[in-house]
Design an enzyme around this catalytic site. Structure first.
Site, PDB file in Angstrom:
ATOM      1  CG  ASP A 201       0.772 -11.095  -1.151  1.00 29.41           C
ATOM      2  OD1 ASP A 201       1.039 -12.134  -1.772  1.00 29.41           O
ATOM      3  OD2 ASP A 201       0.147 -10.136  -1.655  1.00 29.41           O
ATOM      4  CG  LEU A 282      -4.869 -12.194 -10.915  1.00 27.10           C
ATOM      5  CD1 LEU A 282      -5.423 -11.228 -11.950  1.00 27.10           C
ATOM      6  CD2 LEU A 282      -4.763 -13.590 -11.506  1.00 27.10           C
ATOM      7  NE  ARG A 283       1.488  -8.098  -4.848  1.00 24.72           N
ATOM      8  CZ  ARG A 283       0.524  -7.639  -4.068  1.00 24.72           C
ATOM      9  NH1 ARG A 283       0.033  -8.419  -3.129  1.00 24.72           N
ATOM     10  NH2 ARG A 283       0.051  -6.427  -4.212  1.00 24.72           N
ATOM     11  CB  ALA A 284       0.965 -16.070  -7.039  1.00 26.20           C
TER      12      ALA A 284
END
Length: 686
Positions: A201, A282-284
């Site tokens: 990730d 919310l990193r995407a």
């Protein structure tokens, strides 16, 4: 200096003539334009130019300014930047190329984060910090080849550095903190095992590469490589102009980046795309937005368009979408196009967001993605296996699955395990060198001291060091004090306990599907799993039934995930014992590449029957001999029960060179009671 293969000579990475870069070239360039994207993971089989392209990237990046005497490469233009070598008041600056620092898979922690300069401390009495690889990589590229084989403790260090942009060292009497912001690039061959979810990730973008199938393109690749090998200097000179053009374009894109406008409608479209692919956290969204901004800057635009968002999503989302462990990576482009639509993005209302990255916060401020996201989803398939002809057991005595109420054979619904108990200790014989744990005997950093060895990697043994130096003083001509050299250093050798890889190979076929038997088996495996957690082991789960075997859980420290996989495990169908054993052998061989010091313990839970396909018994015997040839410590937990027993698991244990353990004897209480009974009998006889 040795010549490196030019970046623009890699097929698909030359954009000097205005042609579009392929996914690999574009991902590397975009993360160079905007390092905040978070780096690139390149997946592909061997021989696909992964390492060649990455190593060539540093040569096309614009140079950076540094202080001449600063080992930590802080930015002279950043007033907030500090260095352990500073302060640098009116110090001279210089320009140098961007570094590409390679992190070896087998590197030690001291080499990565830095440590005390031991020889100087002993010979001169000075406490001085020796910077590690993360310090060298600051404002540059940190490259990890075969990143999926990286040891867990190094993965933890990278995660900390990537999240904070800092490295803190508190050890050996030194306390140092320095900046470590770098572009993390990893390459891997998926055939050698998957990547730990937390590290996966942290990569902003991911790219799948494969060798071209078009013969014309393959010929061109070979022609270029042969030309480089025959005369590297001439080959590099021919590509000098395209290399400089690419460097200039990257510099222009960096200058344009703060001016690119990410409109409210574009940001909403990014959120819609991420929601459509069911990514967690919310990193995407943040990475996709940053990548779209970087792509717009690369293309010379001042505002993000749908084309930028599409390219960004194809690079930022494949490794973040929810999928089953064995689903092929990639993105459904038809779904992506439906979400994006054909209409242009509407203009912003009068008060839009500020320019440049759309006012995005730093990535490290976002919530970390769930560990189970990359392989979240359903458990093993539960399709019905075609039954054998009713009433005709095969040559091993295994019965076909019993028909259900509707007539055809059914796969039994998963049954729950009973309450876990304290199992007997299963350990690997001999003396290992693995990571500290609580299972098998090993030379480790903890435990009782049993000797000393030359070297500086470990706990210093002062007495043995002085003894080694004393014997050499006459030759060194030193009077009145002890002169120490690096060759005198000795570190303590200690014997303690190590953690192991505990790989469970569970038979889920019809012969094991009786409810009482499966409950007993699951309870035993669950008890051993909890024991592995307490002993700090890595655990993996391979199951076999029907026509094949599957890795239900790649080796991990997450025993919780293993317990869930076990709970969801259905039973039924034939018994492909050979496939189960061979799949275990493949997992063990991959893990030995990843961590050669962690010794495996294979726990095969079966009744020993083999009914999967033609010559099932002969193939299972060959597979058992292959596993035995790996020299793996193995335990066969015999799941056979009832008054009529064939003893097939015991014979399997003989082929494997394994300990044979009836499932009822897994409990430590059973072993204790057996010892007590034997003691009472012996005393009574006396």
């Amino acid at each position: 200096m040795p010549q490196h293969y030019p970046f623009t000579a890699v097929l698909g990475c030359d954009a000097s003539d205005g042609t579009a870069l392929d996914d690999l070239g574009l991902a590397l360039v975009l993360t160079a334009v905007s390092p905040e994207i978070g780096g690139v993971l390149v997946r592909g089989q061997k021989g696909t130019a992964k390492s060649t392209a990455v190593r060539a990237l540093a040569a096309v990046l614009p140079p950076i300014d540094v202080f001449a005497d600063d080992r930590f490469s802080i930015d002279p233009e950043d007033p907030a930047a500090t260095s352990p070598d500073g302060p640098f008041h009116d110090a001279a600056t210089s320009s140098r190329p961007v570094r590409l620092v390679e992190l070896p898979v087998g590197a030690t922690e001291d080499r990565v984060v830095g440590s005390l300069q031991l020889e100087r401390a002993l010979s001169q009495g000075k406490v001085e910090y020796e910077p590690g690889l993360l310090a060298r990589a600051h404002r540059g590229i940190l490259y990890v080849d075969e990143v999926n084989l990286l040891h867990d403790h190094l993965v933890d260090l990278l995660l900390d550095a990537a999240a904070t942009g800092q490295v803190s060292v508190e050890r050996d009497g030194i306390s140092v903190e320095h900046a470590a912001r770098f572009v993390l690039i990893g390459t891997m061959n998926p055939e050698e095992g998957e990547l730990r979810p937390q590290l996966l990730d942290r990569f902003g973008l991911t790219v799948e590469v494969a060798a071209p199938r078009d013969p014309t393109r393959r010929v061109e690749v070979v022609r270029r490589r042969l030309a480089f090998d025959s005369d590297p200097a001439a080959f590099v000179a021919r590509h000098h102009a395209s290399e400089r053009a690419l460097t200039g374009r990257i510099g222009d894109a960096r200058d344009r980046l703060p001016k690119v406008r990410l409109a409210e409608a574009a940001l909403l479209k990014v959120a819609e795309v991420c929601a459509a692919f069911e990514v967690d956290g919310l990193r995407a969204d943040i990475v996709t937005a940053r990548t779209a901004v970087a792509h717009a800057a690369w293309e010379g635009r001042d505002e993000v368009t749908l084309a930028d968002i599409r390219r960004a999503a194809l690079l930022a989302l494949p490794h973040r979408r929810r999928r089953n462990p064995f689903d092929a990576p990639g993105l459904d482009e038809e779904l992506l196009d439906r979400v994006l639509g054909d209409d242009e993005l509407p203009p912003d209302p009068p008060e839009g967001p500020p320019p440049g990255d759309g006012g995005l916060e730093h990535e490290s401020d976002s919530e970390p993605q769930s560990e189970s996201a990359p392989d979240g989803g359903t458990g093993p398939e539960t399709e019905t296996e075609p039954p054998a002809e009713p009433g005709r057991p095969d040559q091993t005595g295994a019965d076909a699955p019993e028909p259900g109420p509707g007539g055809p054979a059914q796969v039994q619904a998963p049954v729950a395990a009973g309450p876990a108990y304290r199992p007997r200790l299963l350990s690997v014989p001999g003396l290992g060198d693995g990571e500290a744990g609580r299972r098998s005997r090993a030379r480790s950093t903890t435990g009782r001291r049993v000797g000393a060895r030359p070297g500086a990697d470990g706990t210093l043994d002062l007495v043995e060091t002085l003894k080694a130096a004393a014997g050499a003083q006459a030759d060194r001509g030193v009077q009145g004090r002890v002169a120490l050299r690096g060759t005198d250093l000795r570190v303590a050798v200690r014997e303690g306990k190590e953690s192991n890889l505990v790989l469970f190979c569970v038979d889920a076929s019809g012969s094991m599907a009786a409810r009482r038997r499966m409950v007993q088996v699951k309870t035993a495996v669950l008890s051993l799993l909890l024991d592995a957690y307490r002993r700090r082991d890595r655990v993996g789960l391979v199951t076999f039934r029907g026509s094949g075997a599957e890795v239900a859980l790649p080796p991990t420290r997450s025993v919780d995930v293993a317990a869930v996989r076990l709970e969801e495990l259905p039973a039924g169908g034939r018994t492909p014992l050979a496939e189960g054993l061979l799949e275990c052998a493949r997992v063990i061989e991959r893990e030995r590449l990843r961590d050669p010091h962690r010794r495996p313990l294979l726990v095969v839970v079966t009744d020993g029957r083999a009914t999967g396909g033609a010559d099932a018994v002969a193939r299972s015997q060959l597979a058992a001999r292959h596993v035995a040839s790996l020299g793996v410590a193995t335990v066969v937990v015999d799941g056979e029960s009832g008054p009529l027993r064939l003893g097939l698991a015991a014979r399997l244990a003989e082929l494997l060179g394994a300990e044979h353990l009836p499932v009822a004897d897994v409990s430590a209480a059973v072993l204790t009671e057996s010892v007590r009974h034997h003691t009472r009998t012996t005393n009574g006889a006396a």
